[in-house]
Design a protein around this motif. Structure first.
Motif, mmCIF file in Angstrom:
data_model
loop_
_atom_site.group_PDB
_atom_site.id
_atom_site.type_symbol
_atom_site.label_atom_id
_atom_site.label_comp_id
_atom_site.label_asym_id
_atom_site.label_seq_id
_atom_site.Cartn_x
_atom_site.Cartn_y
_atom_site.Cartn_z
ATOM 1 N N SER A 98 0.835 -1.201 0.000
ATOM 2 C CA SER A 98 0.000 0.000 0.000
ATOM 3 C C SER A 98 0.873 1.256 0.000
ATOM 4 C CB SER A 98 -0.907 -0.018 1.227
ATOM 5 O OG SER A 98 -1.905 0.986 1.142
ATOM 6 N N TYR A 131 -2.979 6.841 0.094
ATOM 7 C CA TYR A 131 -3.454 5.536 -0.381
ATOM 8 C C TYR A 131 -4.836 5.589 -1.023
ATOM 9 C CZ TYR A 131 -6.037 5.932 3.998
ATOM 10 O OH TYR A 131 -6.848 6.391 5.001
ATOM 11 N N TRP A 174 -6.295 2.667 -3.427
ATOM 12 C CA TRP A 174 -7.251 1.685 -2.898
ATOM 13 C C TRP A 174 -8.501 1.629 -3.776
ATOM 14 C CZ3 TRP A 174 -7.671 1.810 3.184
ATOM 15 C CH2 TRP A 174 -6.432 1.464 3.731
ATOM 16 N N LYS A 185 -9.735 -1.709 -5.598
ATOM 17 C CA LYS A 185 -11.078 -2.240 -5.378
ATOM 18 C C LYS A 185 -11.776 -2.482 -6.701
ATOM 19 C CE LYS A 185 -15.054 -1.605 -2.349
ATOM 20 N NZ LYS A 185 -15.646 -0.750 -1.282
ATOM 21 N N LEU A 229 -3.243 -7.128 0.408
ATOM 22 C CA LEU A 229 -2.728 -5.767 0.557
ATOM 23 C C LEU A 229 -1.969 -5.657 1.867
ATOM 24 C CD1 LEU A 229 -2.805 -2.828 -0.669
ATOM 25 C CD2 LEU A 229 -4.625 -2.388 1.007
ATOM 26 N N THR A 243 -0.493 -3.260 4.558
ATOM 27 C CA THR A 243 -0.843 -1.893 4.912
ATOM 28 C C THR A 243 -0.570 -1.587 6.382
ATOM 29 O OG1 THR A 243 -2.684 -0.300 5.018
ATOM 30 C CG2 THR A 243 -3.235 -2.629 5.306
ATOM 31 N N ALA A 261 -8.558 -0.637 5.865
ATOM 32 C CA ALA A 261 -8.497 -1.360 4.591
ATOM 33 C C ALA A 261 -9.510 -2.498 4.561
ATOM 34 C CB ALA A 261 -7.087 -1.909 4.363
#
Length: 213
Positions: free
Chosen positions: A165, A173, A177, A181, A194, A196, A202
Motif C-alpha cells: 500500500s 493511499y 485503494w 477495489k 494488501l 498496509t 483497509a
C-alpha cells in the motif's frame, strides 16, 4: 481482498516487529508481514541492525495456534534459509512466504523448496524466477505501478499477488485503494493481498460494501 499488516498490528512505530503486535494481527484475522535477521546464532525479529532486545523468531512461532492467515517473512540478511526452514518445519508453519532476498540467496531458497515471493517494482522487473515463485510482491515505489493489465497477467498464471500500500512509501493511499477495489471487482477470483499500516480501515473499505473513503 485479504489484508496483511505491515510489521504487525501496532499503534506506535516502536511496537513494530514485536511478538505482541504480530500475534494481535493474527488474532484479528489478518495476515502479517515482518522482518527477520540473524543475531548471536538466532533468527530475530528486526528491520534494522538487531541487538539483545530483538525478539527471537522462534518465540513468536511457538505461540501461534491454528494459523490460517499468511506469515510474510521479509528476509533482511543472507544465509538464513536453513535455520528458517528448520523452524518452519518444527512449528508446522505452512501458510507462509519469504521475500526480499538477494538473487543468489533466492536461489538457495528455491533449492530448499522454501516458498518465496518474486519482488516486482519500478526497479525490479526480472521474471526469470516467476514460474518457481509462490506469488508476486508488488512494491509501489511508482504511484502508477499497479494496473488491471498487470494484476490480470499474474492472475492468469495462478499467482498470489501481494501489493504494498502507498502509505508505506509516504504517499496517500486513497486513489490507489479505489483502483485496487475496482480491479478486484473485475477479477473476483484473483488472490490479492494488501500489505498496509491501516488494516482495519483497509478491511472495511475492501470487504464492507457500505463503507467508503
Amino acid at each position: 481482498m485479504e489484508i496483511i499488516t505491515h510489521r504487525g498490528f501496532w499503534n506506535l512505530k516502536k511496537d513494530q516487529n514485536n511478538i505482541k503486535a504480530l500475534l494481535k494481527s493474527l488474532d484479528l484475522n489478518y495476515g502479517v508481514e515482518f522482518d527477520v535477521r540473524d543475531f548471536n546464532s538466532n533468527l530475530v525479529l528486526s528491520h534494522d541492525i538487531p541487538n539483545n532486545k530483538s525478539p527471537k523468531l522462534e518465540d513468536f512461532l511457538k505461540k501461534i495456534k491454528n494459523l490460517n492467515k499468511y506469515l510474510i517473512i521479509n528476509i533482511k540478511s543472507d544465509g538464513l534459509n536453513i535455520k528458517l526452514k528448520r523452524l518452519l518445519k518444527k512449528y508446522k508453519i505452512k501458510n507462509y512466504a519469504v521475500f526480499d532476498m538477494s538473487i543468489p540467496d533466492t536461489l538457495t531458497y528455491v533449492k530448499l523448496n522454501i516458498k518465496f515471493l518474486l519482488r516486482i517494482s519500478k526497479y525490479e522487473n526480472d521474471l526469470s524466477l516467476l514460474q518457481k515463485s509462490h506469488g508476486i510482491w508488488l512494491d509501489q515505489f511508482d504511484k502508477n505501478f499497479v494496473s488491471y493489465e498487470k494484476i490480470n497477467f499474474y492472475f492468469k498464471l495462478n499467482k498470489k499477488i501481494f501489493i504494498v500500500s502507498p502509505e508505506l512509501h509516504g504517499r496517500s493511499y486513497i486513489q490507489n485503494w479505489r483502483l485496487l477495489k475496482n480491479i478486484s471487482t473485475k477479477i473476483p477470483n484473483a488472490k490479492i493481498f494488501l500489505c498496509t499500516d491501516f488494516p482495519n480501515k483497509a478491511n472495511r473499505f475492501f470487504n464492507d460494501k457500505s463503507y467508503n473513503i
